[in-house]
Write an enzyme that holds these catalytic residues in place. Structure first.
Site, PDB file in Angstrom:
ATOM      1  CB  VAL A  42       0.460   6.041  11.352  1.00 53.28           C
ATOM      2  CG1 VAL A  42       0.018   4.776  10.640  1.00 53.28           C
ATOM      3  CG2 VAL A  42      -0.397   7.227  10.907  1.00 53.28           C
ATOM      4  N   GLY A  43       2.419   4.735  13.521  1.00 55.47           N
ATOM      5  CA  GLY A  43       3.231   3.586  13.950  1.00 55.47           C
ATOM      6  C   GLY A  43       2.721   2.992  15.251  1.00 55.47           C
ATOM      7  CE  LYS A  75      -2.353   3.332   2.536  1.00 56.86           C
ATOM      8  NZ  LYS A  75      -1.646   4.388   1.797  1.00 56.86           N
ATOM      9  CB  CYS A  86      12.588   9.939   8.640  1.00 55.56           C
ATOM     10  SG  CYS A  86      13.373   8.722   7.651  1.00 55.56           S
ATOM     11  CD  GLU A 121       9.719  13.335  11.506  1.00 53.98           C
ATOM     12  OE1 GLU A 121       8.686  12.671  11.690  1.00 53.98           O
ATOM     13  OE2 GLU A 121      10.747  12.886  10.968  1.00 53.98           O
ATOM     14  CD  GLU A 125      12.830   4.821   9.324  1.00 53.97           C
ATOM     15  OE1 GLU A 125      13.186   5.587  10.230  1.00 53.97           O
ATOM     16  OE2 GLU A 125      12.519   5.208   8.201  1.00 53.97           O
ATOM     17  N   GLY A 185       6.683   5.791   8.364  1.00 52.67           N
ATOM     18  CA  GLY A 185       5.794   6.943   8.433  1.00 52.67           C
ATOM     19  C   GLY A 185       5.846   7.575   9.816  1.00 52.67           C
ATOM     20  CB  SER A 186       3.533   9.876  11.463  1.00 49.38           C
ATOM     21  OG  SER A 186       2.336   9.127  11.606  1.00 49.38           O
TER      22      SER A 186
HETATM   23  C1  UN1 Z   1      13.711   8.728   4.795  1.00 47.08           C
HETATM   24  O1  UN1 Z   1      13.830   9.928   4.942  1.00 47.08           O
HETATM   25  O2  UN1 Z   1      12.655   8.152   5.126  1.00 47.08           O
HETATM   26  O3  UN1 Z   1      19.592   8.636   4.289  1.00 47.08           O
HETATM   27  C2  UN1 Z   1      14.752   7.872   4.167  1.00 47.08           C
HETATM   28  C3  UN1 Z   1      18.798   9.254   3.573  1.00 47.08           C
HETATM   29  C4  UN1 Z   1      18.119   8.522   2.459  1.00 47.08           C
HETATM   30  C5  UN1 Z   1      16.923   7.778   2.973  1.00 47.08           C
HETATM   31  C6  UN1 Z   1      15.983   8.626   3.777  1.00 47.08           C
HETATM   32  N1  UN1 Z   1      19.033   7.617   1.835  1.00 47.08           N
HETATM   33  O4  UN1 Z   1      18.564  10.421   3.778  1.00 47.08           O
END
Ligand code: UN1
Length: 493
Positions: free
Chosen positions: A232-233, A175, A284, A385, A250, A228-229
């Protein structure tokens, strides 16, 4: 008329059973409709899970090197189409072309890496404690994997999850984020071209509240992998916890770049610019805090602001553009909300802090690169964040204080330190509370052959990429073969 796209279930391209659709829009020009996609629900998820279950027997029994050949082919097709995929990605999600080329490259790297793993998937053989007995461990697939991915890396993150899941012998219900359904469709079309058997990969478009929820709650989904956030996680973890289902999460980050007084300042500035504003800060791993030693804070801030104000914001297909739009209007409002919170908390707005609406920019979700100064470690803008082009400058009284500030959040994904002092660099590697540490380079830019993930609220103990991702997508089976011809009792004979 916008083009229509479909779900891919059991090897067929099909509409949502309800017939509902949603649109994907270009965030740089909101009147540019990229396509119409099925707004699916639990019935579509049910069909996809059934197809994935049916395909599982054949797929798990296919020798892993053969599965690897299929993934290698996916890498070859991705490589051949890198430029056109990147262009579509810029149109669908906004980041500039050189970044979307990198996103596709990360998927290519992952395909080749996973393909090679088809001839490894190593277990252990160790001595048994009894004579004429053989002991080893082998990896087995988990089963049907529900993969739920975000929009900020529309190709790379689906590849991070799909390819390792497949090489381990799992089947997949995928999804993608509702903001990047086209790129997800492209990835699945490529897998179709490689000849992956029907039902091994299933794509179900739609929203988290319907499709995501149905995947997470489906009794026959064996594993949920989510990026994701935290919000939600947490819901996913609760649901999977009740059902005792494997789940790898993650989530966010509040990543810091520390700049000590002895740093190469030019390099630190380059790093901060890229880390904070690359992907419009929607990573992230984005650098959302700059922790600067007090003695250089003034000079760093002055030079940083000059550079930030020179950044060019615009449509990512224009080669002169440094920063694209935010992904949608909701994100724009969220970012503005955080800037307002920061100002109310007493932070100083040093630049940016508003949407950009001049000329062409008025048609998209553009926001000025923003720097907040005089930020204190406990302020919300230093803790939560933001996921946008906003970074906060905090000052530290020396190395120890910088580490303490860096570690003082509920996240722990990526940290960076700029210094020329090798002793401090190694002490920071040891003491920074994060899954990834960079020395003299920014907080973004992880490579696929090493573990990716973090501690505290960033994750739930797993690492994607590298060989560690195999621990997510496989179960260990321990095998003892006794060829003594008699009953031997471990720990007793
Ligand atoms: C993400 O922001 O969810 O290290 C992944 C990095 C990228 C992956 C980011 N290779 O910034």
């Amino acid at each position: 008329m916008a083009e229509r796209y479909f779900n891919w279930i059991g090897g067929q391209w099909v509409a949502a059973r309800s017939g509902e659709i949603f649109q994907s829009l270009n965030p740089a020009r909101l009147d540019d409709v990229i396509g119409e996609f099925p707004a699916s629900d639990g019935a579509d998820v049910g069909a996809a899970v059934e197809a994935a279950r049916e395909a599982l027997e054949g797929w798990r029994k296919m020798p892993a090197p053969k599965r690897g050949e299929i993934l290698f082919k996916a890498g070859e097709i991705l490589k051949a189409r890198k430029e056109s995929l990147a262009r579509e990605m810029t149109r669908e999600m906004g980041k500039p072309l050189r970044e979307t080329l990198g996103d596709v490259q990360e998927a290519i790297d992952t395909a080749y890496y996973a393909a090679g793993e088809g001839r490894r998937l190593a277990g252990e053989t160790v001595p048994a404690e009894l004579p004429n007995k053989f002991a080893m461990s082998v990896r087995c697939p988990v089963g049907v994997c529900g993969l739920i991915t975000p929009w900020n890396f529309p190709m790379a993150i689906p590849a991070w999850k799909t390819f390792p899941a497949l090489i381990c012998g799992n089947t997949v219900v995928f999804k993608p984020a509702k903001d990047t359904p086209l790129l997800a469709t492209r990835l699945v079309q490529i897998l179709e071209e490689t000849g992956v058997p029907a039902g091994v990969v299933n794509l179900v478009h739609g929203f988290g509240e319907s499709v995501g929820k149905a995947i997470v709650e489906h009794p026959r989904v064996d594993l949920v992998s989510f990026t994701g956030s935290c919000e939600v996680g947490r819901v996913i973890a609760e649901s999977c916890g009740r059902r005792l289902r494997k789940h790898s999460l993650e989530m966010g980050g509040k990543n810091a770049q520390i700049i000590l007084h002895d740093a190469n300042l030019d390099l630190a500035l380059e790093g901060a610019l890229w880390g904070a504003f690359g992907t419009t800060g929607q990573r992230c791993t984005a650098t959302s805090r700059l922790i600067v030693e007090r003695s250089i804070a003034e000079e760093f801030t002055r030079r940083f602001l000059e550079r930030v104000q020179a950044l060019r914001v615009g449509y990512g297909l224009d080669p002169k553009v440094d920063i694209g739009p935010l992904v949608n209007l909701a994100q724009l409002q969220r970012v503005q909300g955080y800037v307002d919170i920061g100002v109310r908390e007493g932070a100083k707005l040093l630049c940016g802090g508003r949407p950009l609406t001049e000329g062409e920019l008025g048609h998209g979700c553009f926001y000025a690169p923003t720097v907040l100064g005089e930020v204190q470690p406990r302020m919300r803008v230093a803790q939560e964040e933001i996921f946008g082009p906003v970074t906060a400058i905090l000052t530290a009284d020396g190395f120890e204080d910088a580490l303490e500030i860096a570690n003082g959040t509920n996240y722990g994904l990526s940290c960076s330190i700029y210094t020329r002092d090798v002793n401090r660099a190694f002490a920071a590697i040891r003491d920074l509370a994060s899954g990834i540490v960079y020395v003299n380079s920014p907080t973004i830019g992880a490579e696929v052959q090493l573990p990716f993930g973090g501690i505290k609220n960033t994750g739930n103990g797993h690492r994607e990429a590298g060989t560690t991702v195999l621990d997510i997508f496989s179960e260990w089976k321990t095998v003892y073969v006794d060829y003594s011809g008699r009953l031997q009792k471990a720990q007793m004979d």
